[in-house]
Design an enzyme around this catalytic site. Sequence first.
Site, PDB file in Angstrom:
ATOM      1  N   HIS A 267      15.656  -8.499  27.631  1.00  0.00           N
ATOM      2  CA  HIS A 267      15.874  -9.069  26.315  1.00  0.00           C
ATOM      3  C   HIS A 267      14.553  -9.187  25.549  1.00  0.00           C
ATOM      4  O   HIS A 267      13.464  -9.164  26.140  1.00  0.00           O
ATOM      5  CB  HIS A 267      16.545 -10.432  26.431  1.00  0.00           C
ATOM      6  CG  HIS A 267      17.983 -10.331  26.845  1.00  0.00           C
ATOM      7  ND1 HIS A 267      18.849 -11.412  26.856  1.00  0.00           N
ATOM      8  CD2 HIS A 267      18.722  -9.258  27.252  1.00  0.00           C
ATOM      9  CE1 HIS A 267      20.044 -11.015  27.248  1.00  0.00           C
ATOM     10  NE2 HIS A 267      19.991  -9.722  27.516  1.00  0.00           N
ATOM     11  N   GLU A 269      13.174 -11.737  23.939  1.00  0.00           N
ATOM     12  CA  GLU A 269      12.379 -12.914  24.281  1.00  0.00           C
ATOM     13  C   GLU A 269      11.680 -12.731  25.618  1.00  0.00           C
ATOM     14  O   GLU A 269      10.506 -13.096  25.791  1.00  0.00           O
ATOM     15  CB  GLU A 269      13.274 -14.160  24.325  1.00  0.00           C
ATOM     16  CG  GLU A 269      14.056 -14.415  23.041  1.00  0.00           C
ATOM     17  CD  GLU A 269      15.438 -13.785  23.048  1.00  0.00           C
ATOM     18  OE1 GLU A 269      16.346 -14.362  22.441  1.00  0.00           O
ATOM     19  OE2 GLU A 269      15.612 -12.709  23.671  1.00  0.00           O
ATOM     20  N   CYS A 295      19.531 -16.171  25.384  1.00  0.00           N
ATOM     21  CA  CYS A 295      20.528 -16.356  26.436  1.00  0.00           C
ATOM     22  C   CYS A 295      19.988 -17.368  27.446  1.00  0.00           C
ATOM     23  O   CYS A 295      18.856 -17.852  27.331  1.00  0.00           O
ATOM     24  CB  CYS A 295      20.827 -15.020  27.113  1.00  0.00           C
ATOM     25  SG  CYS A 295      19.450 -14.408  28.134  1.00  0.00           S
ATOM     26  N   CYS A 298      16.756 -16.107  29.348  1.00  0.00           N
ATOM     27  CA  CYS A 298      15.574 -16.158  28.486  1.00  0.00           C
ATOM     28  C   CYS A 298      15.173 -17.601  28.200  1.00  0.00           C
ATOM     29  O   CYS A 298      13.977 -17.910  28.091  1.00  0.00           O
ATOM     30  CB  CYS A 298      15.839 -15.418  27.183  1.00  0.00           C
ATOM     31  SG  CYS A 298      15.887 -13.624  27.358  1.00  0.00           S
TER      32      CYS A 298
END
Length: 354
Positions: A267, A269, A295, A298
């Site tokens: 992801h 992040e 999420c 993260c």
Amino acid sequence: MCYKGFVIIGLTGRNGSGKGVVADYLQTKGFGFWSLSDVIRDEITRQGAEVTRPRLIHVGRELRSKYGNDHLAQEILSKLHADRNYVVDSFRHPSEVRAFSRQPDFYLVEVEAEVEVRHQRVCARARENDPVTLERFLELERQELSSPDTQGQQLLATGRLANVSFANNGTKQDLRSEVAEWLKRTAPKMTRPGWDPYFMKLAQVVALRSNCIKRKVGAIIVRDLRVISTGYNGTPRGTKNCFEGGCPRCAGLADSGTQLDECLCSHAEENAITQAAYHGVSVNGGVLYTTYSPCLTCSKMIINSGVSEVVYNLEYPLSGSSFRLLREASVVCRRLTVEEAAAPPEISEMRPPK
């Protein structure tokens, strides 16, 4: 996002009135220059014909009829950038003015002069088969002033939309001085985006580098108003890109929120945090701007890396657990939507990142 701080000056007026003098003067002051007539000239050149004033009138009518009365304006608008001021010549139809009027700080300037003065100027410049006799000069002018054909030139109606009108029967320097004084009075107060929308737009640009075929997400980490790391979602370093088939889960078009344990994409992040670690940069106390809320995985990385604040644009599905965990860990989490970013508050009202 559209911020004030740049000026677009449109020019309208009859043949030989002195619009070129205004355009040349503003270019010496750093204004970029475009002419709506250049769109017509390009079309005439494409057709392999000679550029003459009657043909400019005729082809301009054809283009408006085929693509809409604001076609010339839309073509030029697509070439403008918000990093400088512009002067745009040859507004000859009200629809062209209306198209530009949607832009911030657009002003339509009309330049006028007595007919004998204008005719003498036209004869002196001898451009594009300009008419030599006064009779021919006035005949062509009548075609430009108004037309029963809505696609024809409408100089009279266009002039009535002008914000200011200058009489140019004297010297060029007289006209330049008038324009300079008017511009000093009219120039808008510059405003800039606040720090939040500025950094969020950077995150949106970062998202363009994503190689994931499911969703493009971008994130940046900021400390002391300085970007220290960026990240976008995609497959790990040195592996096949997601859009090349590198992630079977994404390539199989799995339903959103399903088979997440099989997804090979990192992801945004996550990548922003790991990229900082890869280069030995601490993100402790930083602010993470992300185009989607994080999420759960993260969020755990955000907490453990020491990031103190998360600013997100859109809400990612299944974020409930993430928000609860971030709050429990005292990580500030707030939303900044695109709509909010489009109308930034005064900088003094913004709370800068810690």
